[in-house]
Design a protein around this motif. Structure first.
Motif, PDB file in Angstrom:
ATOM      1  N   TYR A  61       0.884  -1.158   0.000  1.00  0.00           N
ATOM      2  CA  TYR A  61       0.000   0.000   0.000  1.00  0.00           C
ATOM      3  C   TYR A  61       0.916   1.201   0.000  1.00  0.00           C
ATOM      4  N   TYR A  62       0.810   2.031  -1.023  1.00  0.00           N
ATOM      5  CA  TYR A  62       1.739   3.160  -1.161  1.00  0.00           C
ATOM      6  C   TYR A  62       1.035   4.301  -1.877  1.00  0.00           C
ATOM      7  N   GLU A  93       5.315 -12.418  -6.823  1.00  0.00           N
ATOM      8  CA  GLU A  93       3.922 -12.093  -7.113  1.00  0.00           C
ATOM      9  C   GLU A  93       3.559 -10.877  -6.277  1.00  0.00           C
ATOM     10  N   LEU A  94       3.016  -9.861  -6.916  1.00  0.00           N
ATOM     11  CA  LEU A  94       2.825  -8.567  -6.275  1.00  0.00           C
ATOM     12  C   LEU A  94       1.410  -8.051  -6.479  1.00  0.00           C
ATOM     13  N   LEU A  95       0.830  -7.547  -5.393  1.00  0.00           N
ATOM     14  CA  LEU A  95      -0.423  -6.806  -5.458  1.00  0.00           C
ATOM     15  C   LEU A  95      -0.103  -5.410  -4.947  1.00  0.00           C
ATOM     16  N   ALA A  96      -0.045  -4.452  -5.851  1.00  0.00           N
ATOM     17  CA  ALA A  96       0.300  -3.069  -5.506  1.00  0.00           C
ATOM     18  C   ALA A  96      -0.972  -2.234  -5.451  1.00  0.00           C
ATOM     19  N   ILE A  97      -1.184  -1.586  -4.313  1.00  0.00           N
ATOM     20  CA  ILE A  97      -2.350  -0.729  -4.135  1.00  0.00           C
ATOM     21  C   ILE A  97      -1.857   0.703  -3.973  1.00  0.00           C
ATOM     22  N   ASP A  98      -2.073   1.497  -5.009  1.00  0.00           N
ATOM     23  CA  ASP A  98      -1.751   2.921  -4.951  1.00  0.00           C
ATOM     24  C   ASP A  98      -2.941   3.589  -4.277  1.00  0.00           C
ATOM     25  N   VAL A  99      -2.753   4.030  -3.039  1.00  0.00           N
ATOM     26  CA  VAL A  99      -3.872   4.555  -2.254  1.00  0.00           C
ATOM     27  C   VAL A  99      -4.457   5.835  -2.846  1.00  0.00           C
ATOM     28  N   ASN A 152      -9.417   3.081  -3.587  1.00  0.00           N
ATOM     29  CA  ASN A 152      -9.983   3.318  -2.265  1.00  0.00           C
ATOM     30  C   ASN A 152      -9.637   2.164  -1.323  1.00  0.00           C
ATOM     31  N   VAL A 153      -9.082   2.510  -0.188  1.00  0.00           N
ATOM     32  CA  VAL A 153      -8.777   1.540   0.858  1.00  0.00           C
ATOM     33  C   VAL A 153      -9.847   1.713   1.921  1.00  0.00           C
ATOM     34  N   THR A 154     -10.449   0.613   2.356  1.00  0.00           N
ATOM     35  CA  THR A 154     -11.546   0.705   3.322  1.00  0.00           C
ATOM     36  C   THR A 154     -11.023   1.021   4.715  1.00  0.00           C
ATOM     37  N   GLY A 155     -11.910   1.523   5.532  1.00  0.00           N
ATOM     38  CA  GLY A 155     -11.569   1.784   6.928  1.00  0.00           C
ATOM     39  C   GLY A 155     -11.124   0.521   7.640  1.00  0.00           C
ATOM     40  N   THR A 156     -11.760  -0.586   7.307  1.00  0.00           N
ATOM     41  CA  THR A 156     -11.378  -1.871   7.911  1.00  0.00           C
ATOM     42  C   THR A 156      -9.947  -2.237   7.547  1.00  0.00           C
ATOM     43  N   GLN A 157      -9.558  -1.996   6.298  1.00  0.00           N
ATOM     44  CA  GLN A 157      -8.187  -2.292   5.877  1.00  0.00           C
ATOM     45  C   GLN A 157      -7.188  -1.403   6.608  1.00  0.00           C
ATOM     46  N   TRP A 158      -7.496  -0.102   6.735  1.00  0.00           N
ATOM     47  CA  TRP A 158      -6.606   0.808   7.458  1.00  0.00           C
ATOM     48  C   TRP A 158      -6.465   0.343   8.908  1.00  0.00           C
ATOM     49  N   VAL A 160      -9.710  11.241   7.115  1.00  0.00           N
ATOM     50  CA  VAL A 160      -8.545  11.972   6.596  1.00  0.00           C
ATOM     51  C   VAL A 160      -7.915  11.160   5.463  1.00  0.00           C
ATOM     52  N   LEU A 161      -7.704   9.857   5.688  1.00  0.00           N
ATOM     53  CA  LEU A 161      -7.100   9.010   4.657  1.00  0.00           C
ATOM     54  C   LEU A 161      -8.027   8.823   3.458  1.00  0.00           C
ATOM     55  N   ASP A 162      -9.320   8.767   3.693  1.00  0.00           N
ATOM     56  CA  ASP A 162     -10.276   8.666   2.575  1.00  0.00           C
ATOM     57  C   ASP A 162     -10.236   9.914   1.702  1.00  0.00           C
TER      58      ASP A 162
END
Length: 127
Positions: free
Chosen positions: A5-6, A26-32, A36-42, A82-84
């Motif tokens: 997550y970056y 093997e890579l899963l890249a999530i550009d925040v 959208n990253v959920t509150g649960t993930q954060w 704030v992150l959202d």
């Protein structure tokens, strides 16, 4: 599988992504910034890092300073908002290697957590 997550707007984020991507794992890249990253993930990431969600935020970031009080004392839901609203204020990339969660402050630090990949390398034998 490696997850990262970056923020693509962060130099450290981009450099860490490059290191992980170059590992040929093997890579899963999530550009925040783009995803959208959920509150649960954060919340899950913060808990595994033994931090609060507020600790994931760069309170010195110009966008944070422009939009929030530097000394804001928000609850969990406030920090998630704030992150959202401004995901680029994520202070450091988060790399997940199985059950290991790492907040990467120096991009080269990730190297010690990646197994060397010798696939495709033609080793020369001394005769």
């Amino acid at each position: 599988m490696i997850k990262i997550y970056y923020s693509s707007k962060s130099t450290i984020g981009k450099q860490t992504y490059s290191y992980v991507n170059a590992s040929f794992k093997e890579l899963l890249a999530i550009d925040v910034v783009k995803t959208n990253v959920t509150g649960t993930q954060w919340k899950e990431m913060a808990e595994h890092l033994k931090m609060t969600i507020g600790d994931l935020i760069d309170k010195e970031h110009p966008i944070y300073i422009e939009n929030y009080d530097k000394d804001a004392d928000l609850d969990e839901h406030g920090w998630i908002k704030v992150l959202d609203n401004h995901p680029e204020v994520l202070n450091f990339p988060i790399v997940i290697l199985g059950n290991l969660f790492l907040q990467i402050k120096n991009p080269s630090d990730i190297e010690k957590h990646l197994d060397p990949n010798s696939a495709g390398i033609n080793e020369r034998k001394k005769i």
